[in-house]
Scaffold this motif. Structure first.
Motif, PDB file in Angstrom:
ATOM      1  N   ILE A 114       0.742  -1.146   0.080  1.00 51.17           N
ATOM      2  CA  ILE A 114      -0.036  -0.001   0.057  1.00 51.17           C
ATOM      3  C   ILE A 114       0.828   1.392  -0.091  1.00 51.17           C
ATOM      4  O   ILE A 114       1.728   1.398   0.893  1.00 51.17           O
ATOM      5  CB  ILE A 114      -0.850   0.082   1.155  1.00 51.17           C
ATOM      6  CG1 ILE A 114      -1.762  -1.203   1.405  1.00 51.17           C
ATOM      7  CG2 ILE A 114      -1.761   1.028   1.321  1.00 51.17           C
ATOM      8  CD1 ILE A 114      -2.590  -1.411   2.712  1.00 51.17           C
ATOM      9  N   ARG A 115       0.584   2.235  -0.842  1.00 50.48           N
ATOM     10  CA  ARG A 115       1.532   3.270  -1.101  1.00 50.48           C
ATOM     11  C   ARG A 115       0.328   4.614  -1.405  1.00 50.48           C
ATOM     12  O   ARG A 115      -0.480   4.223  -1.914  1.00 50.48           O
ATOM     13  CB  ARG A 115       2.559   3.234  -1.867  1.00 50.48           C
ATOM     14  CG  ARG A 115       2.301   3.234  -3.338  1.00 50.48           C
ATOM     15  CD  ARG A 115       3.681   2.963  -4.260  1.00 50.48           C
ATOM     16  NE  ARG A 115       3.252   2.754  -5.720  1.00 50.48           N
ATOM     17  CZ  ARG A 115       3.453   3.861  -6.438  1.00 50.48           C
ATOM     18  NH1 ARG A 115       3.765   5.105  -6.092  1.00 50.48           N
ATOM     19  NH2 ARG A 115       3.191   3.601  -7.619  1.00 50.48           N
ATOM     20  N   PHE A 116       1.090   5.668  -0.751  1.00 55.37           N
ATOM     21  CA  PHE A 116       0.314   6.933  -1.259  1.00 55.37           C
ATOM     22  C   PHE A 116       0.891   8.005  -1.937  1.00 55.37           C
ATOM     23  O   PHE A 116       2.196   7.966  -1.750  1.00 55.37           O
ATOM     24  CB  PHE A 116      -0.205   7.460   0.209  1.00 55.37           C
ATOM     25  CG  PHE A 116      -1.039   6.634   0.996  1.00 55.37           C
ATOM     26  CD1 PHE A 116      -2.671   6.483   0.846  1.00 55.37           C
ATOM     27  CD2 PHE A 116      -0.628   5.415   1.875  1.00 55.37           C
ATOM     28  CE1 PHE A 116      -3.415   5.738   1.287  1.00 55.37           C
ATOM     29  CE2 PHE A 116      -1.368   4.754   2.647  1.00 55.37           C
ATOM     30  CZ  PHE A 116      -2.786   4.727   2.437  1.00 55.37           C
ATOM     31  N   VAL A 117       0.320   8.644  -2.690  1.00 52.78           N
ATOM     32  CA  VAL A 117       0.853   9.454  -3.532  1.00 52.78           C
ATOM     33  C   VAL A 117       0.018  10.802  -3.639  1.00 52.78           C
ATOM     34  O   VAL A 117      -1.321  10.706  -4.135  1.00 52.78           O
ATOM     35  CB  VAL A 117       0.995   8.931  -5.091  1.00 52.78           C
ATOM     36  CG1 VAL A 117       1.360   9.949  -6.093  1.00 52.78           C
ATOM     37  CG2 VAL A 117       1.828   7.587  -4.967  1.00 52.78           C
ATOM     38  N   TRP A 118       0.588  12.013  -3.617  1.00 52.63           N
ATOM     39  CA  TRP A 118      -0.153  13.133  -4.015  1.00 52.63           C
ATOM     40  C   TRP A 118      -0.227  13.431  -5.721  1.00 52.63           C
ATOM     41  O   TRP A 118       0.403  13.005  -6.277  1.00 52.63           O
ATOM     42  CB  TRP A 118       0.728  14.504  -3.716  1.00 52.63           C
ATOM     43  CG  TRP A 118       0.023  15.814  -3.585  1.00 52.63           C
ATOM     44  CD1 TRP A 118      -0.464  16.160  -2.523  1.00 52.63           C
ATOM     45  CD2 TRP A 118      -0.430  16.630  -4.669  1.00 52.63           C
ATOM     46  NE1 TRP A 118      -1.148  17.536  -2.858  1.00 52.63           N
ATOM     47  CE2 TRP A 118      -1.092  17.788  -4.239  1.00 52.63           C
ATOM     48  CE3 TRP A 118       0.006  16.623  -6.009  1.00 52.63           C
ATOM     49  CZ2 TRP A 118      -1.675  18.461  -4.972  1.00 52.63           C
ATOM     50  CZ3 TRP A 118      -0.601  17.416  -6.820  1.00 52.63           C
ATOM     51  CH2 TRP A 118      -1.418  18.518  -6.592  1.00 52.63           C
ATOM     52  N   GLY A 119      -1.847  13.625  -5.608  1.00 55.11           N
ATOM     53  CA  GLY A 119      -1.951  13.844  -6.971  1.00 55.11           C
ATOM     54  C   GLY A 119      -3.468  14.273  -7.439  1.00 55.11           C
ATOM     55  O   GLY A 119      -4.486  14.028  -6.424  1.00 55.11           O
ATOM     56  N   PRO A 124      -3.298  12.808 -13.010  1.00 50.89           N
ATOM     57  CA  PRO A 124      -2.895  11.775 -12.165  1.00 50.89           C
ATOM     58  C   PRO A 124      -1.277  11.397 -12.622  1.00 50.89           C
ATOM     59  O   PRO A 124      -1.119  11.512 -13.633  1.00 50.89           O
ATOM     60  CB  PRO A 124      -3.639  10.640 -12.301  1.00 50.89           C
ATOM     61  CG  PRO A 124      -4.648  10.760 -13.571  1.00 50.89           C
ATOM     62  CD  PRO A 124      -4.679  12.213 -13.687  1.00 50.89           C
ATOM     63  N   PRO A 125      -0.647  11.371 -11.534  1.00 51.13           N
ATOM     64  CA  PRO A 125       1.020  11.313 -11.903  1.00 51.13           C
ATOM     65  C   PRO A 125       1.556  10.027 -12.341  1.00 51.13           C
ATOM     66  O   PRO A 125       2.177   9.525 -11.396  1.00 51.13           O
ATOM     67  CB  PRO A 125       1.419  11.980 -10.651  1.00 51.13           C
ATOM     68  CG  PRO A 125       0.634  11.485  -9.546  1.00 51.13           C
ATOM     69  CD  PRO A 125      -0.776  11.646 -10.334  1.00 51.13           C
ATOM     70  N   PRO A 127       1.885   6.907 -15.710  1.00 53.71           N
ATOM     71  CA  PRO A 127       1.926   6.695 -17.091  1.00 53.71           C
ATOM     72  C   PRO A 127       0.758   5.846 -17.395  1.00 53.71           C
ATOM     73  O   PRO A 127      -0.354   5.405 -16.541  1.00 53.71           O
ATOM     74  CB  PRO A 127       2.933   5.633 -17.022  1.00 53.71           C
ATOM     75  CG  PRO A 127       3.957   5.662 -16.080  1.00 53.71           C
ATOM     76  CD  PRO A 127       2.961   6.003 -14.923  1.00 53.71           C
ATOM     77  N   PRO A 128       0.095   6.083 -18.579  1.00 49.31           N
ATOM     78  CA  PRO A 128      -0.882   5.339 -19.107  1.00 49.31           C
ATOM     79  C   PRO A 128      -1.019   3.949 -18.922  1.00 49.31           C
ATOM     80  O   PRO A 128       0.063   3.353 -18.781  1.00 49.31           O
ATOM     81  CB  PRO A 128      -1.109   5.861 -20.623  1.00 49.31           C
ATOM     82  CG  PRO A 128      -0.098   6.909 -20.959  1.00 49.31           C
ATOM     83  CD  PRO A 128       0.851   6.790 -19.626  1.00 49.31           C
ATOM     84  N   ALA A 129      -2.253   3.560 -18.502  1.00 49.07           N
ATOM     85  CA  ALA A 129      -2.350   2.074 -18.566  1.00 49.07           C
ATOM     86  C   ALA A 129      -1.463   1.418 -17.252  1.00 49.07           C
ATOM     87  O   ALA A 129      -0.934   0.312 -17.561  1.00 49.07           O
ATOM     88  CB  ALA A 129      -2.022   1.076 -19.547  1.00 49.07           C
ATOM     89  N   THR A 130      -1.623   2.235 -16.239  1.00 48.85           N
ATOM     90  CA  THR A 130      -0.764   1.505 -14.873  1.00 48.85           C
ATOM     91  C   THR A 130      -1.411   0.721 -14.150  1.00 48.85           C
ATOM     92  O   THR A 130      -0.797  -0.341 -13.572  1.00 48.85           O
ATOM     93  CB  THR A 130      -0.247   2.819 -14.107  1.00 48.85           C
ATOM     94  OG1 THR A 130       0.349   3.880 -14.914  1.00 48.85           O
ATOM     95  CG2 THR A 130       0.300   2.511 -12.765  1.00 48.85           C
ATOM     96  N   PHE A 131      -2.726   0.905 -13.890  1.00 46.18           N
ATOM     97  CA  PHE A 131      -3.585   0.229 -13.030  1.00 46.18           C
ATOM     98  C   PHE A 131      -4.300  -0.938 -13.613  1.00 46.18           C
ATOM     99  O   PHE A 131      -4.992  -0.798 -14.915  1.00 46.18           O
ATOM    100  CB  PHE A 131      -4.348   1.209 -12.190  1.00 46.18           C
ATOM    101  CG  PHE A 131      -3.698   1.954 -11.308  1.00 46.18           C
ATOM    102  CD1 PHE A 131      -2.940   1.667 -10.086  1.00 46.18           C
ATOM    103  CD2 PHE A 131      -3.303   3.389 -12.013  1.00 46.18           C
ATOM    104  CE1 PHE A 131      -2.107   2.416  -9.630  1.00 46.18           C
ATOM    105  CE2 PHE A 131      -2.371   4.010 -11.285  1.00 46.18           C
ATOM    106  CZ  PHE A 131      -1.831   3.773  -9.953  1.00 46.18           C
ATOM    107  N   ASP A 132      -4.690  -1.701 -12.951  1.00 46.32           N
ATOM    108  CA  ASP A 132      -5.741  -2.957 -13.354  1.00 46.32           C
ATOM    109  C   ASP A 132      -7.147  -2.479 -13.005  1.00 46.32           C
ATOM    110  O   ASP A 132      -8.282  -3.062 -13.979  1.00 46.32           O
ATOM    111  CB  ASP A 132      -5.518  -4.329 -12.622  1.00 46.32           C
ATOM    112  CG  ASP A 132      -4.151  -4.866 -12.965  1.00 46.32           C
ATOM    113  OD1 ASP A 132      -3.971  -5.356 -13.970  1.00 46.32           O
ATOM    114  OD2 ASP A 132      -3.498  -5.001 -12.037  1.00 46.32           O
ATOM    115  N   LYS A 153     -12.208  10.701 -18.174  1.00 53.73           N
ATOM    116  CA  LYS A 153     -11.066  10.525 -18.948  1.00 53.73           C
ATOM    117  C   LYS A 153      -9.663  10.503 -18.332  1.00 53.73           C
ATOM    118  O   LYS A 153      -8.845   9.666 -18.913  1.00 53.73           O
ATOM    119  CB  LYS A 153     -11.366  11.639 -20.081  1.00 53.73           C
ATOM    120  CG  LYS A 153     -10.312  11.362 -21.171  1.00 53.73           C
ATOM    121  CD  LYS A 153     -10.405  12.528 -22.267  1.00 53.73           C
ATOM    122  CE  LYS A 153      -9.380  12.244 -23.502  1.00 53.73           C
ATOM    123  NZ  LYS A 153      -9.297  13.276 -24.499  1.00 53.73           N
ATOM    124  N   SER A 154      -9.303  11.256 -17.504  1.00 56.18           N
ATOM    125  CA  SER A 154      -8.125  11.142 -16.943  1.00 56.18           C
ATOM    126  C   SER A 154      -7.833   9.821 -16.151  1.00 56.18           C
ATOM    127  O   SER A 154      -6.942   9.394 -16.077  1.00 56.18           O
ATOM    128  CB  SER A 154      -7.935  12.666 -15.864  1.00 56.18           C
ATOM    129  OG  SER A 154      -7.814  13.673 -16.738  1.00 56.18           O
TER     130      SER A 154
END
Length: 266
Positions: A114-119, A124-125, A127-132, A153-154
């Motif tokens: 589990i990690r957390f990112v400001w965005g 969203p910070p 790359p395209p197609a990062t997540f399932d 869309k983002s």
């Protein structure tokens, strides 16, 4: 006595202050345990226990999947989904202190996946197609975004082909002439998904929504004096006003709640 304060319109710094105060409050912890029926810290995701079950049933996650929670707050849902499914979770928010709380709580549990990112959901910070898959819990507001197509869309852009967006959405209207906007296939979100060519299905959670807000009001009534003793009467007042407004909108047929599942086409 009323205040104009809602989670959906708070500035990130104000939201930070609210969450920091809530994390330190016995009253808010007891409130969360009562309403969400789960221990382990305060929650700001507005997802009732039966709605969490609906999400798991509609979005089967596995330990080899990576999932984005867009608008994660302090990350309670990230931790819960990881515990239930083993999925790798990434929480994103613009409230920095909330992200720090989430990171500290995940570290305390030894949750390395589990990690957390400001965005920002509009950029969203990643790359395209990062997540399932991605989830959004009442972060997409027609009242906040002039065009829901932009954040949708983002969000869709960082999900892999054949991946899924699970979006909890409150359809709200201010005038009876807009009542068609309460229908699941005619809400602002449904319109945005259709415009973007994203196939979707939805589940009506309006009865659950009513039960959730009734539970909120009952718990706040019971814990009122403790909220005051904890020095967070402003949070109590804001929460009470929000519950009363939600219940009024529901009884007046100006509000419906849905869980949308949108697929990313080939």
């Amino acid at each position: 006595r009323t205040v104009q304060l809602e989670v959906s319109v708070l500035k990130p710094t104000d939201f930070d202050n609210w969450m920091i105060a809530g994390e330190k409050s016995t009253a808010y912890r007891l409130f969360c345990e009562s309403v969400y029926q789960a221990a382990g810290g305060c929650q700001y995701n507005m997802v009732a226990p039966d709605q969490r079950k609906a999400l798991l049933a509609a979005l089967p996650l596995t330990e080899d999947m990576t999932v984005l929670d867009a608008g994660c707050g302090t990350g309670w849902m990230c931790r819960w989904l990881h515990e239930q499914t083993g999925a790798h979770m990434v929480g994103m928010d613009t409230a920095s202190a909330a992200l720090e709380i989430g990171g500290n709580q995940a570290a305390a549990k030894g949750a390395e996946n589990i990690r957390f990112v400001w965005g920002d959901i509009l950029s969203p910070p990643f790359p395209p197609a990062t997540f399932d898959a991605a989830i959004s819990i009442v972060s997409l507001h027609a009242q906040f975004f002039k065009q829901l197509e932009l954040p949708v869309k983002s969000l869709a852009g960082v999900i892999k082909t054949a991946g899924t967006m699970a979006i909890f959405f409150n359809a709200l209207i201010s005038d009876d002439s807009e009542k068609q906007r309460l229908e699941g296939d005619k809400t602002h979100l449904a319109e945005a998904l259709s415009t973007l060519g994203l196939p979707y299905e939805y589940k009506d959670l309006s009865e659950s929504d009513k039960g959730f807000w009734l539970a909120c009001r009952a718990a706040m009534q019971e814990l009122r004096e403790l909220f005051i003793a904890d020095g967070i009467e402003d949070i109590y007042i804001a929460g009470w006003n929000e519950a009363e407004q939600a219940l009024d909108d529901i009884s007046s047929e100006r509000r419906r709640r849905y869980l949308y599942l949108a697929r990313i086409p080939d």
